[in-house]
Scaffold this motif. Structure first.
Motif, PDB file in Angstrom:
ATOM      1  N   ALA A  46       0.839  -1.201   0.000  1.00  0.00           N
ATOM      2  CA  ALA A  46       0.000   0.000   0.000  1.00  0.00           C
ATOM      3  C   ALA A  46       0.876   1.252   0.000  1.00  0.00           C
ATOM      4  O   ALA A  46       1.801   1.369   0.815  1.00  0.00           O
ATOM      5  CB  ALA A  46      -0.926  -0.009   1.214  1.00  0.00           C
ATOM      6  N   ARG A  47       0.568   2.186  -0.879  1.00  0.00           N
ATOM      7  CA  ARG A  47       1.429   3.361  -1.059  1.00  0.00           C
ATOM      8  C   ARG A  47       1.571   4.191   0.207  1.00  0.00           C
ATOM      9  O   ARG A  47       2.686   4.556   0.594  1.00  0.00           O
ATOM     10  CB  ARG A  47       0.887   4.234  -2.196  1.00  0.00           C
ATOM     11  CG  ARG A  47       1.717   5.495  -2.427  1.00  0.00           C
ATOM     12  CD  ARG A  47       1.192   6.288  -3.607  1.00  0.00           C
ATOM     13  NE  ARG A  47       1.315   5.530  -4.850  1.00  0.00           N
ATOM     14  CZ  ARG A  47       0.941   6.002  -6.041  1.00  0.00           C
ATOM     15  NH1 ARG A  47       0.410   7.219  -6.137  1.00  0.00           N
ATOM     16  NH2 ARG A  47       1.090   5.273  -7.113  1.00  0.00           N
ATOM     17  N   GLY A  48       0.453   4.525   0.862  1.00  0.00           N
ATOM     18  CA  GLY A  48       0.516   5.383   2.047  1.00  0.00           C
ATOM     19  C   GLY A  48       1.300   4.772   3.196  1.00  0.00           C
ATOM     20  O   GLY A  48       2.269   5.365   3.680  1.00  0.00           O
ATOM     21  N   PRO A  49       0.884   3.585   3.658  1.00  0.00           N
ATOM     22  CA  PRO A  49       1.636   2.946   4.745  1.00  0.00           C
ATOM     23  C   PRO A  49       3.100   2.695   4.394  1.00  0.00           C
ATOM     24  O   PRO A  49       3.989   2.851   5.242  1.00  0.00           O
ATOM     25  CB  PRO A  49       0.883   1.629   4.967  1.00  0.00           C
ATOM     26  CG  PRO A  49      -0.509   1.919   4.514  1.00  0.00           C
ATOM     27  CD  PRO A  49      -0.355   2.848   3.350  1.00  0.00           C
ATOM     28  N   PHE A  75       7.770  -7.954   8.236  1.00  0.00           N
ATOM     29  CA  PHE A  75       7.899  -6.704   7.489  1.00  0.00           C
ATOM     30  C   PHE A  75       9.300  -6.548   6.910  1.00  0.00           C
ATOM     31  O   PHE A  75       9.458  -6.203   5.734  1.00  0.00           O
ATOM     32  CB  PHE A  75       7.565  -5.510   8.378  1.00  0.00           C
ATOM     33  CG  PHE A  75       7.877  -4.190   7.732  1.00  0.00           C
ATOM     34  CD1 PHE A  75       7.064  -3.686   6.730  1.00  0.00           C
ATOM     35  CD2 PHE A  75       9.002  -3.466   8.102  1.00  0.00           C
ATOM     36  CE1 PHE A  75       7.365  -2.484   6.101  1.00  0.00           C
ATOM     37  CE2 PHE A  75       9.302  -2.263   7.488  1.00  0.00           C
ATOM     38  CZ  PHE A  75       8.490  -1.766   6.486  1.00  0.00           C
ATOM     39  N   LEU A  76      10.334  -6.802   7.715  1.00  0.00           N
ATOM     40  CA  LEU A  76      11.699  -6.659   7.217  1.00  0.00           C
ATOM     41  C   LEU A  76      11.969  -7.630   6.064  1.00  0.00           C
ATOM     42  O   LEU A  76      12.628  -7.273   5.079  1.00  0.00           O
ATOM     43  CB  LEU A  76      12.698  -6.879   8.344  1.00  0.00           C
ATOM     44  CG  LEU A  76      12.767  -5.778   9.406  1.00  0.00           C
ATOM     45  CD1 LEU A  76      13.739  -6.171  10.513  1.00  0.00           C
ATOM     46  CD2 LEU A  76      13.175  -4.447   8.789  1.00  0.00           C
ATOM     47  N   LEU A  77      11.456  -8.843   6.183  1.00  0.00           N
ATOM     48  CA  LEU A  77      11.671  -9.828   5.115  1.00  0.00           C
ATOM     49  C   LEU A  77      10.986  -9.411   3.819  1.00  0.00           C
ATOM     50  O   LEU A  77      11.591  -9.442   2.740  1.00  0.00           O
ATOM     51  CB  LEU A  77      11.142 -11.193   5.554  1.00  0.00           C
ATOM     52  CG  LEU A  77      12.032 -12.014   6.489  1.00  0.00           C
ATOM     53  CD1 LEU A  77      11.279 -13.262   6.946  1.00  0.00           C
ATOM     54  CD2 LEU A  77      13.330 -12.403   5.795  1.00  0.00           C
ATOM     55  N   ALA A  98       6.425   3.475   6.517  1.00  0.00           N
ATOM     56  CA  ALA A  98       7.174   2.317   7.003  1.00  0.00           C
ATOM     57  C   ALA A  98       8.536   2.194   6.325  1.00  0.00           C
ATOM     58  O   ALA A  98       9.451   1.584   6.892  1.00  0.00           O
ATOM     59  CB  ALA A  98       6.365   1.040   6.768  1.00  0.00           C
ATOM     60  N   ARG A  99       8.683   2.784   5.149  1.00  0.00           N
ATOM     61  CA  ARG A  99       9.956   2.673   4.451  1.00  0.00           C
ATOM     62  C   ARG A  99      11.094   3.346   5.230  1.00  0.00           C
ATOM     63  O   ARG A  99      12.264   3.024   5.029  1.00  0.00           O
ATOM     64  CB  ARG A  99       9.855   3.287   3.049  1.00  0.00           C
ATOM     65  CG  ARG A  99      10.943   2.788   2.102  1.00  0.00           C
ATOM     66  CD  ARG A  99      10.915   3.521   0.770  1.00  0.00           C
ATOM     67  NE  ARG A  99      11.755   2.897  -0.231  1.00  0.00           N
ATOM     68  CZ  ARG A  99      13.092   2.926  -0.242  1.00  0.00           C
ATOM     69  NH1 ARG A  99      13.734   3.539   0.732  1.00  0.00           N
ATOM     70  NH2 ARG A  99      13.770   2.325  -1.199  1.00  0.00           N
TER      71      ARG A  99
END
Length: 236
Positions: free
Chosen positions: A38-41, A175-177, A45-46
């Motif tokens: 998802a673009r927003g999250p 998430f990291l993976l 999160a990036r």
């Protein structure tokens, strides 16, 4: 955590905790995938991926005997790690190589800790690494990004019950993976639309003579392999 004495806290941190039910592990993975897609999250999160990316550069640089001048994290989720030392050679190659594979490798190491049911220990090791990295940050946004991430992890590890900690730890690892893969595609897209000699792949091209696209492919293969290994370890 309800205890406050140092000895009790240390026992809590390294206490073996039971893994959550399988559906929670799966749900955490699905949520992590949605955040990445998802673009927003993903835009928010990036920043976490950038922290790990630059941390990977810094850690490998230290292992290779290079001197760290500092790390800067920017609001566009880019970052830069400045080191001093020989401008070429194996140490420099490994330092540049480390960035794009760091999130996936860290995620895989996290899974190994979760497999040993060291859930709280995983969260606190993450906090300690963020504190160490904070000493190297050289701009305000970088400080806010690292401190904010650390506070979220601390809040979960200190104020929430064991089942919430477990769900968060699995989400964070998933998430990291998963997030390790997307930046590789973004890197190649950027190299096509707006080439820059400062990208990690193009720096490796200059250092080794191996085309940048080949390095992008290597990043992708390592990260996909880490993701596949992580899925196998968590699900089977």
């Amino acid at each position: 955590m309800e205890t406050t004495r140092l000895g009790d806290v240390m026992r809590e941190i390294f206490l073996v905790q039971s893994a959550p039910e399988q559906w929670i592990i799966i749900a955490a993975g699905v949520l992590a995938l949605l955040v990445v897609l998802a673009r927003g999250p993903w835009r928010v999160a990036r920043n976490v991926v950038t922290i790990v990316h630059e941390g990977g550069h810094a850690l490998v640089a230290l292992f290779c005997g290079r001197q760290l001048s500092g790390i800067r994290l920017h609001s566009d989720t880019s970052g830069v790690t400045v080191t001093r030392g020989r401008p070429d050679g194996v140490g420099m190659v490994l330092t540049v190589l480390a960035g794009y594979v760091a999130p996936s490798i860290v995620g895989l190491l996290g899974i190994l800790m979760l497999a040993g049911d060291r859930i709280t220990a995983l969260l606190w090791i993450s906090i300690l690494l963020l504190l160490a990295m904070l000493l190297l940050i050289r701009n305000i946004y970088g400080v806010l990004s690292v401190v904010g991430t650390g506070l979220v992890i601390f809040g979960v590890s200190w104020f929430t019950p064991a089942d919430v900690q477990a769900a968060f730890a699995y989400f964070f690892t998933w998430f990291l993976l998963v997030a390790g893969v997307r930046p590789v595609f973004e890197l190649q897209a950027q190299r096509r639309s707006m080439p820059t000699p400062q990208s990690d792949a193009d720096q490796l091209d200059r250092l080794t003579g191996v085309p940048g696209t080949a390095w992008v492919l290597l990043f992708g293969l390592i990260n996909v392999a880490a993701l596949g290994t992580g899925v196998w370890l968590l699900m089977f």
